[in-house]
Write a protein that holds these residues in place. Structure first.
Motif, PDB file in Angstrom:
ATOM      1  N   GLU A 260       0.843  -1.198   0.000  1.00 47.06           N
ATOM      2  CA  GLU A 260       0.000   0.000   0.000  1.00 47.06           C
ATOM      3  C   GLU A 260       0.868   1.234   0.000  1.00 47.06           C
ATOM      4  OE1 GLU A 260      -2.697  -0.495   3.274  1.00 47.06           O
ATOM      5  OE2 GLU A 260      -3.435  -2.374   2.417  1.00 47.06           O
ATOM      6  N   TYR A 261       0.460   2.194  -0.799  1.00 46.75           N
ATOM      7  CA  TYR A 261       1.092   3.517  -0.777  1.00 46.75           C
ATOM      8  C   TYR A 261       0.017   4.482  -0.318  1.00 46.75           C
ATOM      9  CZ  TYR A 261       4.757   1.606  -3.859  1.00 46.75           C
ATOM     10  OH  TYR A 261       5.770   0.874  -4.414  1.00 46.75           O
ATOM     11  N   GLY A 262       0.116   4.968   0.912  1.00 49.54           N
ATOM     12  CA  GLY A 262      -0.947   5.821   1.415  1.00 49.54           C
ATOM     13  C   GLY A 262      -2.262   5.073   1.300  1.00 49.54           C
ATOM     14  N   GLY A 263      -3.224   5.624   0.559  1.00 44.89           N
ATOM     15  CA  GLY A 263      -4.518   4.961   0.412  1.00 44.89           C
ATOM     16  C   GLY A 263      -4.591   4.009  -0.781  1.00 44.89           C
ATOM     17  N   THR A 264      -3.509   3.926  -1.567  1.00 43.25           N
ATOM     18  CA  THR A 264      -3.547   3.107  -2.787  1.00 43.25           C
ATOM     19  C   THR A 264      -3.019   1.715  -2.529  1.00 43.25           C
ATOM     20  OG1 THR A 264      -3.089   5.094  -4.075  1.00 43.25           O
ATOM     21  CG2 THR A 264      -2.803   2.995  -5.201  1.00 43.25           C
ATOM     22  N   THR A 265      -3.784   0.705  -2.937  1.00 45.40           N
ATOM     23  CA  THR A 265      -3.298  -0.663  -2.851  1.00 45.40           C
ATOM     24  C   THR A 265      -2.673  -1.026  -4.194  1.00 45.40           C
ATOM     25  OG1 THR A 265      -5.038  -1.198  -1.285  1.00 45.40           O
ATOM     26  CG2 THR A 265      -3.965  -3.055  -2.376  1.00 45.40           C
ATOM     27  N   ALA A 266      -1.353  -1.127  -4.219  1.00 42.36           N
ATOM     28  CA  ALA A 266      -0.649  -1.423  -5.475  1.00 42.36           C
ATOM     29  C   ALA A 266      -0.609  -2.928  -5.716  1.00 42.36           C
ATOM     30  CB  ALA A 266       0.752  -0.835  -5.448  1.00 42.36           C
ATOM     31  N   LEU A 267      -0.427  -3.710  -4.648  1.00 43.36           N
ATOM     32  CA  LEU A 267      -0.481  -5.173  -4.732  1.00 43.36           C
ATOM     33  C   LEU A 267      -1.414  -5.676  -3.650  1.00 43.36           C
ATOM     34  CD1 LEU A 267       3.297  -6.116  -5.282  1.00 43.36           C
ATOM     35  CD2 LEU A 267       1.488  -6.026  -7.012  1.00 43.36           C
TER      36      LEU A 267
ATOM     37  N   GLY B  35      -0.018  -6.667 -17.934  1.00 40.01           N
ATOM     38  CA  GLY B  35      -1.202  -6.043 -17.371  1.00 40.01           C
ATOM     39  C   GLY B  35      -1.195  -4.563 -17.688  1.00 40.01           C
ATOM     40  N   PRO B  36      -2.359  -3.929 -17.565  1.00 38.83           N
ATOM     41  CA  PRO B  36      -2.467  -2.520 -17.923  1.00 38.83           C
ATOM     42  C   PRO B  36      -1.664  -1.620 -16.989  1.00 38.83           C
ATOM     43  CG  PRO B  36      -4.488  -3.294 -16.875  1.00 38.83           C
ATOM     44  CD  PRO B  36      -3.628  -4.496 -17.090  1.00 38.83           C
ATOM     45  N   SER B  37      -1.411  -0.433 -17.446  1.00 36.20           N
ATOM     46  CA  SER B  37      -0.705   0.559 -16.653  1.00 36.20           C
ATOM     47  C   SER B  37      -1.386   0.723 -15.298  1.00 36.20           C
ATOM     48  CB  SER B  37      -0.704   1.873 -17.441  1.00 36.20           C
ATOM     49  OG  SER B  37      -0.018   2.834 -16.721  1.00 36.20           O
ATOM     50  N   GLY B  38      -0.596   0.747 -14.232  1.00 36.10           N
ATOM     51  CA  GLY B  38      -1.130   0.951 -12.894  1.00 36.10           C
ATOM     52  C   GLY B  38      -1.574  -0.316 -12.195  1.00 36.10           C
ATOM     53  N   CYS B  39      -1.403  -1.498 -12.828  1.00 40.69           N
ATOM     54  CA  CYS B  39      -1.897  -2.736 -12.215  1.00 40.69           C
ATOM     55  C   CYS B  39      -0.928  -3.293 -11.176  1.00 40.69           C
ATOM     56  CB  CYS B  39      -2.194  -3.794 -13.273  1.00 40.69           C
ATOM     57  SG  CYS B  39      -0.717  -4.497 -14.008  1.00 40.69           S
ATOM     58  N   GLY B  40       0.264  -2.707 -11.073  1.00 39.83           N
ATOM     59  CA  GLY B  40       1.185  -3.136 -10.019  1.00 39.83           C
ATOM     60  C   GLY B  40       2.447  -3.839 -10.511  1.00 39.83           C
ATOM     61  N   LYS B  41       2.703  -3.819 -11.816  1.00 35.64           N
ATOM     62  CA  LYS B  41       3.859  -4.537 -12.367  1.00 35.64           C
ATOM     63  C   LYS B  41       5.185  -4.037 -11.785  1.00 35.64           C
ATOM     64  CE  LYS B  41       2.893  -3.481 -16.705  1.00 35.64           C
ATOM     65  NZ  LYS B  41       1.702  -2.633 -16.471  1.00 35.64           N
ATOM     66  N   SER B  42       5.373  -2.732 -11.806  1.00 37.42           N
ATOM     67  CA  SER B  42       6.645  -2.191 -11.304  1.00 37.42           C
ATOM     68  C   SER B  42       6.780  -2.435  -9.815  1.00 37.42           C
ATOM     69  CB  SER B  42       6.746  -0.687 -11.558  1.00 37.42           C
ATOM     70  OG  SER B  42       6.620  -0.438 -12.916  1.00 37.42           O
ATOM     71  N   THR B  43       5.679  -2.322  -9.099  1.00 38.73           N
ATOM     72  CA  THR B  43       5.715  -2.570  -7.659  1.00 38.73           C
ATOM     73  C   THR B  43       6.153  -4.007  -7.396  1.00 38.73           C
ATOM     74  OG1 THR B  43       3.934  -0.972  -7.371  1.00 38.73           O
ATOM     75  CG2 THR B  43       4.358  -2.460  -5.530  1.00 38.73           C
ATOM     76  N   LEU B  44       5.616  -4.951  -8.175  1.00 34.98           N
ATOM     77  CA  LEU B  44       5.978  -6.355  -8.022  1.00 34.98           C
ATOM     78  C   LEU B  44       7.475  -6.552  -8.250  1.00 34.98           C
ATOM     79  CD1 LEU B  44       4.864  -9.280  -7.686  1.00 34.98           C
ATOM     80  CD2 LEU B  44       4.722  -9.370 -10.169  1.00 34.98           C
TER      81      LEU B  44
HETATM   82  P1  ADP Z   1       2.423  -0.572 -13.298  1.00 33.25           P
HETATM   83  O1  ADP Z   1       3.890  -0.799 -13.223  1.00 33.25           O
HETATM   84  O2  ADP Z   1       1.642  -1.808 -13.624  1.00 33.25           O
HETATM   85  O3  ADP Z   1       2.050   0.576 -14.182  1.00 33.25           O
HETATM   86  P2  ADP Z   1       2.728   0.364 -10.585  1.00 33.25           P
HETATM   87  O4  ADP Z   1       3.275  -0.766  -9.819  1.00 33.25           O
HETATM   88  O5  ADP Z   1       3.666   1.440 -11.021  1.00 33.25           O
HETATM   89  O6  ADP Z   1       1.912  -0.185 -11.832  1.00 33.25           O
HETATM   90  O7  ADP Z   1       1.573   1.074  -9.744  1.00 33.25           O
HETATM   91  C1  ADP Z   1       0.512   0.377  -9.101  1.00 33.25           C
HETATM   92  C2  ADP Z   1      -0.334   1.380  -8.315  1.00 33.25           C
HETATM   93  O8  ADP Z   1       0.423   1.876  -7.213  1.00 33.25           O
HETATM   94  C3  ADP Z   1      -0.745   2.599  -9.122  1.00 33.25           C
HETATM   95  O9  ADP Z   1      -2.012   2.991  -8.663  1.00 33.25           O
HETATM   96  C4  ADP Z   1       0.294   3.627  -8.743  1.00 33.25           C
HETATM   97  O10 ADP Z   1      -0.204   4.933  -8.897  1.00 33.25           O
HETATM   98  C5  ADP Z   1       0.593   3.280  -7.301  1.00 33.25           C
HETATM   99  N1  ADP Z   1       1.984   3.597  -6.909  1.00 33.25           N
HETATM  100  C6  ADP Z   1       3.086   2.983  -7.371  1.00 33.25           C
HETATM  101  N2  ADP Z   1       4.190   3.476  -6.788  1.00 33.25           N
HETATM  102  C7  ADP Z   1       3.764   4.452  -5.939  1.00 33.25           C
HETATM  103  C8  ADP Z   1       4.420   5.355  -5.040  1.00 33.25           C
HETATM  104  N3  ADP Z   1       5.750   5.351  -4.881  1.00 33.25           N
HETATM  105  N4  ADP Z   1       3.645   6.196  -4.326  1.00 33.25           N
HETATM  106  C9  ADP Z   1       2.314   6.195  -4.465  1.00 33.25           C
HETATM  107  N5  ADP Z   1       1.620   5.384  -5.286  1.00 33.25           N
HETATM  108  C10 ADP Z   1       2.342   4.520  -6.015  1.00 33.25           C
END
Ligand code: ADP
Ligand code: ADP
Length: 219
Positions: free
Chosen positions: A13-20, A37-46
């Protein structure tokens, strides 16, 4: 079979956003897994969780039998250099070093002396077909050449896992295909690979398995 990556119930979680949102995933040695997966689905976070660049809010991440949650920041940095090779969309080469030194540095940072590091770097550049560009600075290399230098750097410390984040995203289609073929060759000689892409053609060509992410979950 050896498990290289094991994620259990990973939330981020980032603040209120659940990334994974509860991701469990295993990658066995020798697999080439594409995460799509589409942009914002959590790929980079993973990818960041697996590389130990960031820590999960809950759940466990194990790579090469190391529980990353148990490592200190220093331990994580060492883990990353020893076990993980990364390539990025925009290469992330150091602009003020020639190709050979960009590659050699990865081993020198691990304590290998300059001469053996440069020798191995040259071998890798040779295997990747760009030895003749060893003295060129990144700015004078084509995108495809830069990515091959980046692959050589990523392989320097014989990583258990090669992570590729949109590795062809900044390349024209021909150099993109060459980099794809390179990744495919590396996997065929046993390199475990985790590729993040939204290019389905790339995923289907390179990957032994495709993992689809949607809204932070494995679909
Ligand atoms: P993807 O790589 O699939 O585009 P991300 O993993 O970048 O997706 O992001 C997943 C979600 O987490 C998105 O809603 C993104 O805005 C949010 N997010 C990712 N990194 C951060 C961060 N450092 N701070 C706040 N929100 C983040
Ligand atoms: P930092 O200043 O963050 O400590 P490093 O010295 O670890 O940077 O890394 C120098 C450069 O090499 C950076 O551009 C970084 O992105 C890249 N790099 C670090 N580790 C790896 C790796 N395992 N695979 C590929 N590139 C890496």
């Amino acid at each position: 079979m050896t498990t290289v990556v094991r994620l259990d119930g990973v939330r981020k979680e980032y603040g209120g956003t659940t990334a994974l949102d509860g991701v469990s995933l295993r990658i066995e040695a020798g697999e080439a897994v594409a995460v799509m997966g589409p942009s914002g689905c959590g790929k980079s976070t993973l990818l960041n969780m697996i590389a130990g660049l960031d820590r999960p809010t809950a759940g466990t991440v194990e790579v090469h039998d190391e529980d990353l949650g148990k490592l200190s920041e220093t331990g994580l940095a060492l883990f990353r250099r020893r076990r993980i090779g990364m390539i990025f969309q925009f290469f992330n080469l150091l602009d003020d070093l020639p190709a050979l030194d960009n590659v050699a540095l990865a081993a020198q940072l691990m304590g290998v002396r300059a001469r053996p590091a440069r020798r191995r770097a040259l071998e890798l550049l040779d295997e990747l077909g760009i030895a003749e560009r060893r003295n060129a600075y990144p700015a004078t290399l084509s995108g495809g050449e830069r990515q091959r230098v980046a692959v050589a750097r990523a392989l320097m410390n014989r990583p258990a896992l090669l992570l590729a984040d949109e590795p062809t995203g900044a390349l024209d289609s021909r150099s993109g295909e060459q980099v794809m073929d390179l990744l495919l060759d590396l996997n065929q000689i046993g390199q475990t690979l985790l590729l993040v892409t939204h290019d389905r053609a790339l995923a289907e060509r390179c990957a032994t398995r495709i993992v689809q992410l949607a809204d932070g979950k494995v679909a």
